[in-house]
Structures are given as C-alpha cells and as structure tokens.
Design a protein around this motif. Structure first.
Motif, PDB file in Angstrom:
ATOM      1  N   ILE A  95       0.837  -1.201   0.000  1.00 31.65           N
ATOM      2  CA  ILE A  95       0.000   0.000   0.000  1.00 31.65           C
ATOM      3  C   ILE A  95       0.873   1.253   0.000  1.00 31.65           C
ATOM      4  CG2 ILE A  95      -1.650   1.304   1.385  1.00 31.65           C
ATOM      5  CD1 ILE A  95      -2.803  -1.467   2.210  1.00 31.65           C
ATOM      6  N   LEU A  96       1.916   1.247   0.849  1.00 27.43           N
ATOM      7  CA  LEU A  96       2.800   2.416   0.897  1.00 27.43           C
ATOM      8  C   LEU A  96       3.490   2.636  -0.449  1.00 27.43           C
ATOM      9  CD1 LEU A  96       3.662   4.520   2.954  1.00 27.43           C
ATOM     10  CD2 LEU A  96       5.718   3.190   3.344  1.00 27.43           C
ATOM     11  N   SER A  97       3.959   1.535  -1.063  1.00 24.81           N
ATOM     12  CA  SER A  97       4.680   1.698  -2.331  1.00 24.81           C
ATOM     13  C   SER A  97       3.721   2.131  -3.434  1.00 24.81           C
ATOM     14  CB  SER A  97       5.403   0.415  -2.710  1.00 24.81           C
ATOM     15  OG  SER A  97       4.544  -0.504  -3.296  1.00 24.81           O
ATOM     16  N   PHE A  98       2.470   1.658  -3.378  1.00 19.99           N
ATOM     17  CA  PHE A  98       1.484   2.069  -4.389  1.00 19.99           C
ATOM     18  C   PHE A  98       1.231   3.576  -4.299  1.00 19.99           C
ATOM     19  CE2 PHE A  98      -3.049   2.461  -5.731  1.00 19.99           C
ATOM     20  CZ  PHE A  98      -2.855   2.100  -7.043  1.00 19.99           C
ATOM     21  N   ILE A  99       1.033   4.069  -3.066  1.00 17.03           N
ATOM     22  CA  ILE A  99       0.805   5.504  -2.885  1.00 17.03           C
ATOM     23  C   ILE A  99       2.024   6.302  -3.352  1.00 17.03           C
ATOM     24  CG2 ILE A  99       0.435   7.299  -1.143  1.00 17.03           C
ATOM     25  CD1 ILE A  99      -1.110   5.165   0.467  1.00 17.03           C
ATOM     26  N   ALA A 100       3.229   5.811  -2.994  1.00 12.98           N
ATOM     27  CA  ALA A 100       4.448   6.533  -3.376  1.00 12.98           C
ATOM     28  C   ALA A 100       4.597   6.575  -4.889  1.00 12.98           C
ATOM     29  CB  ALA A 100       5.659   5.866  -2.741  1.00 12.98           C
ATOM     30  N   MET A 101       4.305   5.452  -5.549  1.00 16.03           N
ATOM     31  CA  MET A 101       4.453   5.403  -7.006  1.00 16.03           C
ATOM     32  C   MET A 101       3.470   6.353  -7.680  1.00 16.03           C
ATOM     33  SD  MET A 101       4.957   1.335  -7.296  1.00 16.03           S
ATOM     34  CE  MET A 101       5.124   0.972  -9.009  1.00 16.03           C
ATOM     35  N   LEU A 102       2.225   6.374  -7.169  1.00 13.83           N
ATOM     36  CA  LEU A 102       1.233   7.285  -7.749  1.00 13.83           C
ATOM     37  C   LEU A 102       1.683   8.736  -7.592  1.00 13.83           C
ATOM     38  CD1 LEU A 102      -2.201   5.822  -6.648  1.00 13.83           C
ATOM     39  CD2 LEU A 102      -1.309   6.024  -8.956  1.00 13.83           C
ATOM     40  N   THR A 103       2.188   9.056  -6.397  1.00 12.68           N
ATOM     41  CA  THR A 103       2.618  10.431  -6.146  1.00 12.68           C
ATOM     42  C   THR A 103       3.756  10.822  -7.081  1.00 12.68           C
ATOM     43  OG1 THR A 103       2.242   9.796  -3.866  1.00 12.68           O
ATOM     44  CG2 THR A 103       3.086  11.990  -4.241  1.00 12.68           C
TER      45      THR A 103
ATOM     46  N   VAL B 142      11.678   0.877  -2.932  1.00 13.47           N
ATOM     47  CA  VAL B 142      12.199   1.413  -1.673  1.00 13.47           C
ATOM     48  C   VAL B 142      11.075   1.599  -0.664  1.00 13.47           C
ATOM     49  CG1 VAL B 142      13.252   3.405  -0.590  1.00 13.47           C
ATOM     50  CG2 VAL B 142      14.214   2.488  -2.674  1.00 13.47           C
ATOM     51  N   PHE B 143       9.931   2.120  -1.125  1.00 10.61           N
ATOM     52  CA  PHE B 143       8.857   2.352  -0.164  1.00 10.61           C
ATOM     53  C   PHE B 143       8.206   1.051   0.299  1.00 10.61           C
ATOM     54  CE2 PHE B 143       9.509   6.673  -1.189  1.00 10.61           C
ATOM     55  CZ  PHE B 143       9.088   7.354  -0.065  1.00 10.61           C
ATOM     56  N   HIS B 144       8.288   0.021  -0.545  1.00 17.72           N
ATOM     57  CA  HIS B 144       7.841  -1.294  -0.086  1.00 17.72           C
ATOM     58  C   HIS B 144       8.679  -1.723   1.117  1.00 17.72           C
ATOM     59  CE1 HIS B 144       5.753  -5.135  -1.034  1.00 17.72           C
ATOM     60  NE2 HIS B 144       6.729  -5.617  -0.297  1.00 17.72           N
ATOM     61  N   ASN B 145      10.006  -1.551   0.999  1.00 23.86           N
ATOM     62  CA  ASN B 145      10.893  -1.908   2.104  1.00 23.86           C
ATOM     63  C   ASN B 145      10.605  -1.073   3.333  1.00 23.86           C
ATOM     64  OD1 ASN B 145      12.236  -3.772   0.558  1.00 23.86           O
ATOM     65  ND2 ASN B 145      13.703  -2.287  -0.203  1.00 23.86           N
ATOM     66  N   ILE B 146      10.383   0.236   3.131  1.00 21.52           N
ATOM     67  CA  ILE B 146      10.110   1.095   4.283  1.00 21.52           C
ATOM     68  C   ILE B 146       8.851   0.624   5.000  1.00 21.52           C
ATOM     69  CG2 ILE B 146       9.461   3.429   4.988  1.00 21.52           C
ATOM     70  CD1 ILE B 146      11.290   4.501   2.839  1.00 21.52           C
ATOM     71  N   GLY B 147       7.793   0.330   4.225  1.00 16.57           N
ATOM     72  CA  GLY B 147       6.547  -0.131   4.827  1.00 16.57           C
ATOM     73  C   GLY B 147       6.741  -1.403   5.627  1.00 16.57           C
TER      74      GLY B 147
END
Lengths: 175, 136
Positions: free
Chosen positions: A87-95, A115-120
C-alpha cells in the motif's frame, strides 16, 4: 471501455500478478546475504496497472493481488508485512508519477515503489519488535531494492511498448 | 545499452539519488544518537544476571578485580584508561583473554565456559540503562 471490458482487464492483471508472486516465492532468493530481499517481480504488474488504468482500478488490482497471494500461500504476518509494503509503495508510485515536472520514467517510479515497499515492511517490523533499531536494516534492503527496481522498470517499459493487446485496451479507454 | 540510456531520464537519476539518501537516513539518525554525550558503561553480567556496572568515561585510575562464578572459577578484569579487558581467566579456551581491551559502544567480551559477558553500553548522564534491544 465497457464495464465488462474493464472488469476483464482488472481480473487479467490481478491474476497475472498473483501467479508471478507465487512463482517468485518458489524461486530461492538470489540475495542470500540479505534475508528478506527479493526481486519484486509482481511490481511489474503494479507498474503496468498504474500506467494503463485509472487510480481507482489500479488500486483494485493491487488489493486483489495482496489478498489472493496471501490466501494461496501466506500467513497473517506476511499479509501484515506485504500489505503495509504494497500500500505504501502504491501511494508513493502514484505520487511520483503525478509529479510531472520531474520528468520521471517508469524506471524511477518502479525504484520508488521498491524502496517504499521496504520502508513499509520495516515500519511494521519495528512496530512488532517495538524498537526502531529494525530500521537500521533499511540501507541494505533499499540498495538491493533500487537495483531490482531499475530492472523491473526496464522490463515493464518493454512490456508497455511491445504488448499489442495493451494498446488495444488503452485505445478503448480513450474512447 | 544505448536504448537503456535513452529510457533513463534525468528525473530518474534525481529520484534514485533521493531514494539513496532516504535509505541512509535511519543509519545517520542512529549514529547521531549513539555518539551523543552519553557515558560509556561496561555492564558485567554472569549467567544473564547483571553483577556490576562500571562507568568507563569517569573511571581514571587503573583497577584490577576478580569476578567469581558460583562454580569457583575466576575472571580477573582490568579497567584502564576508559577501556576494559579480561586480564586472566581460569577457563579452558581463553577466548575472553585474547579479545583484549574494548572501548566502543556495542563491543562485548564473552567468556562462554563461565557464562560471563561484558558489554559496553551508552548511557545518558544521570539515567539508568534502558531495556536491551532484543532481536530474534
């Protein structure tokens, strides 16, 4: 695009993503020195969904993939980890994709997603372990993530350019 | 290769550098926290129970003392100039003695046969040590 065509397209993408993530789980991780790092092949589908579908439908693809992949070979804890990551990586990619002035191609979008997948995942892990020290693992994971993200971005780029049926769907959407 | 370079836009390079910086953020944050004004404290524990705490930063003269295990074994510990070592021990392998002096946060001396562990921790002035970080 009629309602049925859209449904079929969403279902196609979601099922491909589920199969890819199941196949990926069967391959031993090439990154033996960093447990938890993986190729993230399913991100190809997320990239394609983001670039060919409206936000609402792309998020459906991601959610269906998450739930089905968990039911077909995951546990509640993997759902927690991969759910937060996805979910975090999806939002980051859209942004990132929305920031047109930066002139970013699929490669940058996909690396951001990795990267945001890893952060999440690590945020959930540190919540479970009750210590932020888990975040110290981020540099290792995200270095690998950026590299695989670039590779996934190139792959998705080729797919978007060369799959003829995709252009058919995109034309339908424009109508 | 040429096709790849065409595919990679300048914005991508920018975002990749930004991502690299983000990913090293926690490392920098923890490093800053560790290197604060905290005192170095050597915690000596025997069979998982803390027996002694020595503040290395405030310790000035050289000290030598013994730590005895319930089995009658002995480790002789030497504190000198902000560092600590096991000078001699009655254990069979002498791994702890060969470890030598330690003086950095996170370093440990372990004497497995006696279940004796010396760990250096960072402690804020006037504050007791925090709960240990447990990793599985």
């Amino acid at each position: 695009m009629t309602k049925n065509q859209r449904l079929v397209y969403i279902a196609l993408l979601a099922s491909q993503a589920v199969i890819i993530s199941l196949v990926e789980r069967a391959i031993p991780s090439p990154f033996f020195f960093a447990p938890g790092a993986k190729l993230g092949l399913a991100n190809i589908i997320t990239c394609m969904a983001i670039y060919t579908l409206p936000v609402k439908d792309a998020s459906k693809v991601v959610l269906i993939r998450l739930i089905l992949a968990t039911l077909l070979g995951g546990t509640i804890s993997t759902l927690l980890y991969s759910g937060a990551g996805a979910i975090l990586s999806f939002i980051a990619m859209l942004t990132i994709k929305k920031l047109r002035f930066l002139n970013i191609s699929l490669i940058g979008v996909s690396a951001t997603g990795a990267v945001f997948h890893n952060i999440g995942q690590l945020v959930v892990a540190s919540w479970i372990a009750q210590t932020w020290a888990v975040m110290l693992y981020l540099p290792v994971l995200s270095l690998i993530g950026i590299l695989t993200g670039i590779a996934i971005g190139i792959t998705a780029n080729y797919l978007l350019n060369h799959i003829e049926k995709l252009h058919y769907y995109m034309n339908l959407q424009a109508l | 290769m040429k096709a790849f370079i065409q595919m990679l836009k300048p914005g991508d390079l920018f975002i990749i550098v930004l991502l690299l910086m983000i990913s090293f953020l926690p490392l920098g944050y923890f490093y800053l926290q560790q290197s604060g004004d905290g005192d170095l404290v050597a915690v000596i524990s025997l069979e998982n129970e803390e027996v002694q705490e020595i503040n290395l930063s405030e310790h000035e003269e050289d000290t030598v003392f013994d730590v005895d295990t319930p089995d009658g074994e002995t480790n002789t510990i030497e504190v000198s100039d902000g560092s600590i070592r096991i000078k001699s021990a009655t254990c069979s392998d002498q791994v702890c003695v060969r470890t030598g002096f330690i003086d950095q946060v996170g370093q440990t001396i372990v004497c497995l046969p006696h279940q004796l562990v010396i760990e250096i921790q960072s402690q804020e002035p006037g504050q007791q040590s925090d709960v240990d970080v447990i990793s599985s």
